[in-house]
Design an enzyme around this catalytic site. Structure first.
Site, short mmCIF file in Angstrom:
data_model
loop_
_atom_site.label_atom_id
_atom_site.label_comp_id
_atom_site.label_asym_id
_atom_site.label_seq_id
_atom_site.Cartn_x
_atom_site.Cartn_y
_atom_site.Cartn_z
N HIS A 78 1.06 -1.14 -0.06
CA HIS A 78 -0.29 -0.13 0.01
C HIS A 78 0.91 1.34 -0.01
CE1 HIS A 78 -3.72 2.14 1.62
NE2 HIS A 78 -2.97 3.04 1.36
N LYS A 118 -9.14 -0.64 -6.27
CA LYS A 118 -9.20 -0.08 -4.70
C LYS A 118 -10.59 0.64 -4.58
CE LYS A 118 -7.85 1.67 -1.03
NZ LYS A 118 -6.65 2.33 -0.65
N HIS A 151 -10.41 0.86 1.47
CA HIS A 151 -10.35 1.72 2.58
C HIS A 151 -11.75 1.63 3.51
CE1 HIS A 151 -9.20 5.62 4.54
NE2 HIS A 151 -10.38 5.47 5.04
N LEU A 210 -5.49 8.91 8.23
CA LEU A 210 -6.91 8.22 8.13
C LEU A 210 -6.57 6.59 7.65
CD1 LEU A 210 -9.08 11.06 6.64
CD2 LEU A 210 -9.10 10.24 9.15
N ASP A 253 1.28 2.61 3.54
CA ASP A 253 0.44 3.63 3.25
C ASP A 253 1.25 4.94 3.29
OD1 ASP A 253 -2.00 5.03 2.82
OD2 ASP A 253 -2.36 5.11 4.81
N HIS A 288 2.58 14.50 1.69
CA HIS A 288 1.89 15.72 1.46
C HIS A 288 2.94 16.69 1.72
CE1 HIS A 288 -2.45 14.16 1.64
NE2 HIS A 288 -1.96 13.54 2.27
N ALA A 295 -4.36 14.68 5.80
CA ALA A 295 -4.21 13.25 6.30
C ALA A 295 -3.38 12.48 5.42
CB ALA A 295 -5.50 12.58 6.34
N1 LIG Z 1 -3.87 7.42 4.87
C1 LIG Z 1 -4.19 8.62 4.63
O1 LIG Z 1 -4.26 9.37 5.61
N2 LIG Z 1 -4.04 9.28 3.29
C2 LIG Z 1 -3.88 9.03 2.35
C3 LIG Z 1 -5.39 8.19 1.85
C4 LIG Z 1 -5.51 6.82 2.28
O2 LIG Z 1 -4.76 5.75 2.29
O3 LIG Z 1 -6.65 6.80 2.89
C5 LIG Z 1 -3.43 9.89 1.03
O4 LIG Z 1 -3.63 9.62 -0.19
O5 LIG Z 1 -2.86 10.81 1.40
ZN LIG Z 2 -3.21 4.90 1.70
ZN LIG Z 3 -7.08 4.51 2.99
#
Ligand SMILES: NC(=O)N[C@@H](CC(=O)O)C(=O)O
Ligand SMILES: [Zn+2]
Ligand SMILES: [Zn+2]
Length: 336
Positions: free
Chosen positions: A13, A94, A131, A211, A239, A243, A255
């Site tokens: 991921h 997804k 998700h 998130l 994940d 950002h 997030a």
């Molecule tokens: N995990 C997160 O908080 N953000 C992810 C999106 C996601 O995986 O839900 C993103 O693309 O920034």
């Molecule tokens: Zn993610």
């Molecule tokens: Zn996610």
């Protein structure tokens, strides 16, 4: 033990974004052979042709092992999904509930509308990544609510559909995954290393905000127990979600935690704390390929324990700045 050689890990991921950000972050996943690349770009990756073009941009930016995904919408064409999977362009699809997370606005509102696609995927053996959060109710309860309200009925309707419940954060999710066949779970670095008290008790730490949101320490303990249990249903999906630093350190914080550069040192730290270093390889390198029906990697990496890692606070380049997730204590494991 201060040295560990394991099969090369994969990241099940990963967010690499696009454009200048892609160029900055793609090389940071260098220790991973393959990664499932998330499709939540703006606009999202919804067709096989878009996934093939994005795959080329990822390789060009310096990550050689992308496994592509399609972003499921209420108008996704089942035939395009099945063809893209058959032709080896995409590994999975997804599902984002609309509004649940970053760039999820084009996701699913009415789950009845995606039944035909899910049925086609079930028949053709195309895995679904989810998700797993509702988009209403208390933010700390949204994962557990999704299991009851959405995932349980979806599972019952498509029992042969291969599902990855992404970035699990609760004891409820761990139990759900254990109870059901054809469903596995990815876990992130931040959910294993931190909990909501770490995020909120000594000032508010935006680089811990992602998130699904970090939960209380008892949930973190359940995740750590599952990750280090040796059960094949649980494996790494970082994940890692970069950002720009200005979007994290902001009035309304985006997030996502950026963990790709130091994910393996973080995990070795966690597994050592749990006296389970001998199970790290399963979590990072064996269980994921087994779930996706792919071969394990043949080459190996060595982790060594030594002086504290000298990590940069942020990486910069291509006009972008991204701050690393900082667990708040030294990391002594490094990839040789
Ligand atoms: N995990 C997160 O908080 N953000 C992810 C999106 C996601 O995986 O839900 C993103 O693309 O920034
Ligand atoms: Zn993610
Ligand atoms: Zn996610």
């Amino acid at each position: 033990m201060d040295r560990l050689t394991i099969r090369r890990p994969d990241d099940w991921h990963l967010h690499l974004r696009d454009g200048e950000m892609l160029k900055l972050v793609a090389p940071e996943s260098r220790h991973f052979a393959r990664a499932i690349i998330m499709p939540n770009l703006v606009p999202p990756v919804v067709t096989g042709a878009q996934a093939a073009a994005y795959r080329d941009r990822v390789c060009e930016a310096g990550f050689a092992g992308p496994l592509m995904t399609l972003y499921l919408t209420e108008t996704t064409d089942p035939a395009d999904v099945v063809a893209a999977h058959r032709d080896g362009i995409v590994t999975a699809v997804k599902l984002y509930p609309a509004g649940a997370t970053t760039n999820s606005a084009s996701g699913v509102r009415d789950f009845e509308k995606v039944r035909p696609v899910l049925a086609a995927m079930e028949a053709a053996g195309v895995p679904l990544c989810i998700h797993g959060e509702t988009t209403d109710g208390d933010v700390f309860d949204r994962e557990a609510a999704f299991l009851d309200r959405t995932l349980a009925p979806l599972r019952a309707a498509h029992p042969a559909l291969k599902i990855t419940l992404e970035h699990v954060t609760t004891a409820e999710a761990v139990a759900f995954v254990r109870e059901h066949d054809n469903i596995a779970a990815t876990m992130t670095v931040q959910h294993l290393m931190a909990n909501r008290t770490d995020m909120l008790s000594h000032g508010m730490r935006p680089h811990f905000y992602c998130l699904p949101i970090l939960k209380r320490d008892t949930h973190q303990a359940a995740l750590r127990a599952a990750a280090t249990s040796g059960e094949a249903k649980f494996f790494l999906g970082t994940d890692s979600a970069p950002h720009p630093t200005h979007a994290k350190e902001a009035t309304c914080c985006a997030a996502g935690c950026f963990t790709a550069p130091h994910a393996l040192p973080c995990l070795a730290h966690v597994f050592e704390e749990e006296a389970a270093l001998d199970r790290l390889e399963g979590f990072t390198s064996l269980h994921g390929p087994a779930h996706y029906g792919l071969p394990v990697n043949e080459d190996r990496i060595t982790l060594e324990k030594g002086a504290p890692l000298d990590l940069p606070a942020r990486i910069e380049g291509h006009g972008q700045t991204v701050t690393l997730f900082d667990p708040g204590h030294p990391l002594r494991w490094h990839v040789r």
